[in-house]
Design a protein around this motif. Structure first.
Motif, PDB file in Angstrom:
ATOM      1  N   ARG A   1      12.180  46.052 -30.152  1.00 26.53           N
ATOM      2  CA  ARG A   1      11.654  45.426 -30.881  1.00 26.53           C
ATOM      3  C   ARG A   1      11.256  46.103 -32.837  1.00 26.53           C
ATOM      4  O   ARG A   1      11.935  45.532 -33.596  1.00 26.53           O
ATOM      5  CB  ARG A   1      10.320  46.214 -30.095  1.00 26.53           C
TER       6      ARG A   1
ATOM      7  N   PRO B   1       9.700  40.948 -30.719  1.00 23.74           N
ATOM      8  CA  PRO B   1       9.573  41.298 -29.025  1.00 23.74           C
ATOM      9  C   PRO B   1       7.988  41.780 -29.309  1.00 23.74           C
ATOM     10  O   PRO B   1       7.915  42.640 -30.292  1.00 23.74           O
ATOM     11  CB  PRO B   1      10.516  41.503 -28.624  1.00 23.74           C
TER      12      PRO B   1
ATOM     13  N   ALA C   1       9.254  36.826 -23.702  1.00 24.95           N
ATOM     14  CA  ALA C   1      10.774  37.967 -23.888  1.00 24.95           C
ATOM     15  C   ALA C   1      10.674  39.309 -22.757  1.00 24.95           C
ATOM     16  O   ALA C   1      10.740  39.749 -23.085  1.00 24.95           O
ATOM     17  CB  ALA C   1       9.904  38.982 -25.131  1.00 24.95           C
ATOM     18  N   SER C   2       9.946  38.817 -21.615  1.00 23.52           N
ATOM     19  CA  SER C   2      10.019  40.185 -20.604  1.00 23.52           C
ATOM     20  C   SER C   2      10.912  40.139 -19.134  1.00 23.52           C
ATOM     21  O   SER C   2      11.422  40.331 -18.655  1.00 23.52           O
ATOM     22  CB  SER C   2       8.511  39.928 -19.954  1.00 23.52           C
TER      23      SER C   2
ATOM     24  N   HIS D   1       9.228  46.664 -25.890  1.00 21.04           N
ATOM     25  CA  HIS D   1      10.557  45.885 -25.899  1.00 21.04           C
ATOM     26  C   HIS D   1      11.646  46.931 -25.797  1.00 21.04           C
ATOM     27  O   HIS D   1      11.788  47.645 -27.086  1.00 21.04           O
ATOM     28  CB  HIS D   1      10.095  44.749 -26.335  1.00 21.04           C
TER      29      HIS D   1
ATOM     30  N   TRP E   1      14.495  40.088 -22.834  1.00 17.98           N
ATOM     31  CA  TRP E   1      14.921  41.921 -22.777  1.00 17.98           C
ATOM     32  C   TRP E   1      16.058  42.676 -23.060  1.00 17.98           C
ATOM     33  O   TRP E   1      16.096  43.714 -23.037  1.00 17.98           O
ATOM     34  CB  TRP E   1      14.338  41.606 -21.239  1.00 17.98           C
TER      35      TRP E   1
END
Length: 598
Positions: free
Chosen positions: A390, A383, A318-319, A387, A287
């Motif tokens: 991204r 992502p 990805a968080s 995100h 993130w």
């Protein structure tokens, strides 16, 4: 009231049948035959069995139908077992697709069930062939008939399911014949040679011309097909001496996942330790923009996310920010789940080290590769929506490469997104395309490497690309037979789960020259044909005699039944004490049939 003559006759006939059974068991005690008939048809006693008389067929129409179903079930079970044995290269992918919070080796479960079914059907088929060879009529036990139907249904459903849900594996199934076909051919010829005994026996016993012609035509048609099928075989491992290309380079798939937790620093160190030529991984962007190594969309399978952040265990990998990822353990799952069933290969120190592994940054891997001069290839995941990185994930990844100090020529850039921009920003990267593509387009995009699944490219296409100086990298090749095949086909490199095994292979399996294969093929056919001819001649001589040996027919039955006939004469003399009416009843045709030999 006294007994009627008919009642007395029935009593005496029952006693005579009991005496007959005892005499048969006394003079025809055949433990091997009793075992065969008992296991196949639950006919453990001699009087329950029936020999095939000259001119008779092997069984009734219904039993013949059951035998046909048995043969068909054997064929399907063999196909399923062969398919699943060949699919061992991709067991990990199969188990991964069915992961639901707990790692279960479903591939091993399927293998065990398939092998059990095949063994059961194969035993029944062998018993049937042995009974036919002993001249016994077939009578399959009803419990086995139910079992065969169950196996047939389960096998057919399994093949249909695998064809629809795992279609790409069937390409590997057909590909495997390029190395196994010569040996399957020899096995099939050997099986047909063994079948020559019961076939030749029934050919000699059947008196009618039509059944005899049918038996011979079907058997020899199949045999001729097997003798000539090598004419249409192709294998890249059959080649002249000196034409074998160099051994493909070995790239560790997520490191050495059989010896350490995948995508951890320990896994890549093990890969280098065993002499692999490169490292493969999967890159996700955190993130806060840090590229790290993770294959799955979530962290459940390869970390202890359920212990550290139980409420966030289903979130996309990805968080999480990097500080949160750094808290996770990425090694204990390997020791608990044992995904490749290779935990026993690890020393105590390696197990302790594996249990302490953490999530690895891309920059850590690149520094390790730079220190040992190993190439790196990776999948880069974009992502998810919303995100913060991204649209900048390519820039984040290129920055990590630059900061690591690795030579750009050691990076095989696989992502297709923004490839032209990447070529301008870092012109020293080696670009590799995922999948097949026309040569003209590859040359236009300045790409000289392909990354292709091993079952989606032929040896002819590999040679075609090589002629244009385009090398091929195949994934995931872990079994030695498959590595041998792609080596012979001319592949330049492979991605593997087993770098420690492939690096130890110094010569392809199944490699032989055309002359060696012709010698193996022709000699096996000649030996088989000679044995089959002798078997047919022997069975014909035993059953019918030969014109050159008119008195040469074997009559071993007289040796067995000479004493038996004497005892039966004694039985008749005992029964002679009955009245004349009873004697006439006993001498009637039903009584003769009751005491006749089966």
């Amino acid at each position: 009231m006294g007994s009627t003559p008919i009642q007395l006759t029935k009593i005496k006939l029952g006693k005579l049948q009991i005496i007959r059974r005892r005499l048969l068991q006394r003079y025809e005690y055949q433990p091997f035959l009793s075992c065969l008939a008992g296991l196949y048809g639950c006919q453990w006693r001699r009087y329950q069995r029936t020999r095939i008389l000259p001119g008779e067929f092997c069984c009734s129409k219904f039993e013949l139908f059951c035998f046909g179903i048995l043969v068909a079930t054997f064929g399907l079970a063999f196909v399923l077992l062969y398919f699943w044995g060949e699919a061992k290269n991709d067991y990990n992918d199969f188990d991964w697709n069915f992961y639901s919070g707990k790692w279960i080796p479903w591939s091993v479960v399927v293998l065990g069930v398939t092998a059990t079914f095949f063994t059961y059907i194969a035993i029944l088929l062998v018993l049937a062939i042995c009974l036919l060879s002993e001249g016994q009529r077939l009578h399959l036990f009803w419990g086995h008939k139910i079992g065969i139907v169950v196996v047939l249904g389960v096998t057919a459903v399994a093949i249909g399911f695998l064809y629809n849900q795992w279609h790409e594996e069937w390409n590997a199934f057909t590909l495997s014949f390029q190395v196994t076909a010569p040996y399957l051919h020899i096995g099939a010829v050997a099986a047909m040679t063994v079948l020559a005994w019961p076939v030749g026996q029934h050919f000699a016993r059947v008196n009618r011309k039509v059944p005899r012609a049918f038996i011979v035509s079907v058997y020899f048609a199949v045999l001729l097909f097997l003798y000539l099928v090598p004419l249409g075989m192709y294998s890249p491992c059959i080649k002249e001496k000196g034409t074998l290309g160099p051994k493909p380079a070995v790239i560790g798939h997520r490191g050495a996942p059989m010896l350490a937790p995948e995508n951890t620093l320990m896994s890549f160190e093990k890969t280098i330790e065993h002499g692999a030529d490169g490292l493969e991984t999967d890159v996700t962007i955190s993130w806060d923009g840090v590229p790290f190594l993770m294959h799955d969309q979530t962290l459940r399978r390869t970390t202890n996310i359920e212990e550290v952040f139980p409420s966030n265990k289903t979130l996309n990998a990805a968080s999480f920010i990097w500080d949160e990822l750094a808290e996770l353990n990425a090694g204990k799952w390997f020791l608990q789940d044992n995904p490749f069933r290779t935990k026993h290969l690890l020393s105590r120190e390696d197990k302790q080290k594996a249990s302490r592994q953490t999530v690895c940054k891309l920059s850590e891997l690149l520094r390790l590769a730079a220190a040992h001069g190993k190439v790196v290839i990776f999948d880069l995941f974009r992502p998810p929506q919303k995100h913060p990185h991204r649209n900048t994930f390519i820039h984040n990844t290129l920055s990590a490469i630059q900061e690591s100090g690795i030579n750009e020529s050691l990076i095989l850039w696989l992502p297709n997104a923004m490839r032209s921009a990447v070529q301008q920003m870092m012109p020293g990267l080696v670009h590799i395309h995922g999948g097949k593509k026309p040569i003209e387009e590859l040359q236009l995009d300045k790409i000289d490497k392909l990354n292709v699944r091993y079952s989606e490219i032929s040896s002819g296409e590999i040679r075609m690309y090589a002629a244009s100086n385009i090398s091929t990298n195949l994934y995931v090749v872990s079994e030695l037979w498959l590595f041998s095949l792609v080596w012979c086909a001319g592949a330049h490199s492979v991605i593997t789960n087993a770098p420690q095994q492939l690096k130890e292979l110094h010569r392809p399996w199944f490699l032989m020259t055309p002359s060696q294969y012709k010698m193996m093929w022709i000699s096996s056919d000649v030996v088989s044909a000679a044995l089959i001819i002798m078997i047919f001649i022997f069975n014909w001589w035993r059953e019918n005699g030969l014109s050159c040996f008119p008195n040469g027919r074997i009559k071993s039955e007289n040796l067995i039944y000479s004493k038996f006939q004497t005892e039966m004469n004694n039985v008749w003399s005992i029964s002679g004490e009955a009245d004349h009416h009873d004697d006439s009843m006993l001498n009637a045709s039903p009584a003769s049939e009751a005491i006749g030999l089966a």
